[in-house]
Design an enzyme around this catalytic site. Sequence first.
Site, PDB file in Angstrom:
ATOM      1  N   SER A  51      33.639  86.367  80.316  1.00 22.66           N
ATOM      2  CA  SER A  51      34.978  86.203  80.708  1.00 22.66           C
ATOM      3  C   SER A  51      35.511  84.964  81.002  1.00 22.66           C
ATOM      4  CB  SER A  51      35.471  87.333  81.547  1.00 22.66           C
ATOM      5  OG  SER A  51      35.239  88.893  80.958  1.00 22.66           O
ATOM      6  N   HIS A  57      20.236  87.787  74.226  1.00 26.27           N
ATOM      7  CA  HIS A  57      21.629  88.290  74.776  1.00 26.27           C
ATOM      8  C   HIS A  57      21.360  89.674  75.355  1.00 26.27           C
ATOM      9  CE1 HIS A  57      25.679  88.788  74.664  1.00 26.27           C
ATOM     10  NE2 HIS A  57      25.972  87.779  74.985  1.00 26.27           N
ATOM     11  N   GLY A  92      33.255  90.443  78.567  1.00 28.42           N
ATOM     12  CA  GLY A  92      34.176  91.325  77.809  1.00 28.42           C
ATOM     13  C   GLY A  92      35.273  91.813  78.562  1.00 28.42           C
ATOM     14  N   ASN A 141      29.593  81.613  71.348  1.00 25.19           N
ATOM     15  CA  ASN A 141      28.943  82.791  70.710  1.00 25.19           C
ATOM     16  C   ASN A 141      29.940  83.482  70.239  1.00 25.19           C
ATOM     17  OD1 ASN A 141      27.339  85.137  70.145  1.00 25.19           O
ATOM     18  ND2 ASN A 141      27.027  85.491  72.357  1.00 25.19           N
ATOM     19  N   TRP A 142      29.897  83.516  68.618  1.00 24.60           N
ATOM     20  CA  TRP A 142      30.863  84.262  68.023  1.00 24.60           C
ATOM     21  C   TRP A 142      30.843  85.491  67.872  1.00 24.60           C
ATOM     22  CZ3 TRP A 142      32.254  80.745  63.060  1.00 24.60           C
ATOM     23  CH2 TRP A 142      32.799  79.433  63.412  1.00 24.60           C
ATOM     24  N   LYS A 143      29.218  85.715  68.256  1.00 26.59           N
ATOM     25  CA  LYS A 143      29.037  87.404  68.200  1.00 26.59           C
ATOM     26  C   LYS A 143      29.264  87.747  66.469  1.00 26.59           C
ATOM     27  CE  LYS A 143      29.758  87.998  73.029  1.00 26.59           C
ATOM     28  NZ  LYS A 143      30.071  88.796  74.104  1.00 26.59           N
ATOM     29  N   GLU A 187      24.654  85.691  82.380  1.00 20.66           N
ATOM     30  CA  GLU A 187      25.815  86.359  81.911  1.00 20.66           C
ATOM     31  C   GLU A 187      25.724  87.707  82.672  1.00 20.66           C
ATOM     32  OE1 GLU A 187      27.561  84.707  77.796  1.00 20.66           O
ATOM     33  OE2 GLU A 187      26.075  86.289  77.727  1.00 20.66           O
ATOM     34  N   GLU A 213      23.827  91.886  74.671  1.00 23.47           N
ATOM     35  CA  GLU A 213      24.016  92.897  73.713  1.00 23.47           C
ATOM     36  C   GLU A 213      22.699  92.931  72.518  1.00 23.47           C
ATOM     37  OE1 GLU A 213      27.452  90.608  72.289  1.00 23.47           O
ATOM     38  OE2 GLU A 213      28.309  91.045  74.143  1.00 23.47           O
TER      39      GLU A 213
HETATM   40  P1  13P Z   1      33.119  87.065  76.667  1.00 23.99           P
HETATM   41  O1  13P Z   1      33.309  85.459  77.006  1.00 23.99           O
HETATM   42  O2  13P Z   1      33.923  87.794  75.656  1.00 23.99           O
HETATM   43  O3  13P Z   1      33.302  87.752  77.877  1.00 23.99           O
HETATM   44  O4  13P Z   1      31.489  86.962  76.057  1.00 23.99           O
HETATM   45  C1  13P Z   1      30.475  86.370  77.014  1.00 23.99           C
HETATM   46  C2  13P Z   1      29.417  86.455  76.259  1.00 23.99           C
HETATM   47  O5  13P Z   1      28.783  87.468  76.081  1.00 23.99           O
HETATM   48  C3  13P Z   1      28.917  85.100  75.489  1.00 23.99           C
HETATM   49  O6  13P Z   1      27.419  85.268  75.130  1.00 23.99           O
END
Ligand code: 13P
Length: 256
Positions: A216, A98, A174, A11-13, A168, A100
């Site tokens: 993480s 997600h 994060g 997931n590159w966000k 998650e 976010e």
């Molecule tokens: P991180 O791996 O940066 O903690 O993010 C996890 C995430 O939200 C993947 O969708």
Amino acid sequence: VKNQKKLVVANWKMNPAGPGEARKIFSAVRRVSGLLKRTKVVVCPPAVYSSLFKIDRKNKKLALGVQNIFGQLSGPFTGEIGVQMAKNVGAEFAIVGHSERRVLGETDAVIAQKAAMAVEWGLNAIVCIGEKSRDQNGDYFGFLKTEIQSALSLVKKKFLGQVIVAYEPIWAIGKSFKDAMQPREVHEMAIFIKKVLSDSFGKEWIHGVAILYGGSVNYENAGLIVKDGQIDGLLVGRESLSPEGFKEILKAVDAV
Ligand code: 13P
């Protein structure tokens, strides 16, 4: 989706800033994917980059996904991306709900619609769930149960093979890699998720539902989380943007 293979989703966000960098990261993933034996990688770039990457459909090691889709097919929905558009640029997976996106206002009802839309149009839906924090009374179990049941409330049983539940926990996203969940805890959560699924849909229907962990993950914890967590794979954020770090994650998972 679930078969003998492990699944690692990148997931590159909202990264990287330009197509040059995006191409570089993608090429590195493509190279590593050629070495994998038991693992499939799904790259979910920002949608503006999706059509930069051509993937041979016969390549079972590498697939493309989108980070979000809309719950309607087409129409006056400024800024949204429909499931047919995603499919037509080669996406086979869609991340849905997600955390976010949930903080930006995406509700359970909206997520339910997106999940159903994704699977009915032939995409695999990576449905994200996760509690914000934990409490001593275990109320978070109830919260997660509601999240799962609600997100999948419009999905017909026959499409469950296209559902992937990504657990998650928000408190582990994060953070430092030491703050990721421990493999044994991941295992307990995977059992809980399966129990909720089987209570909702019936045991015989849920074999095809893959379960992922995200939060993480790096090369140090990836292998053990999958192995001792007894899950189907990982959803990776930051480390999926680092060609070296992501390569090590993929190698670790493939060796499980
Ligand atoms: P991180 O791996 O940066 O903690 O993010 C996890 C995430 O939200 C993947 O969708």
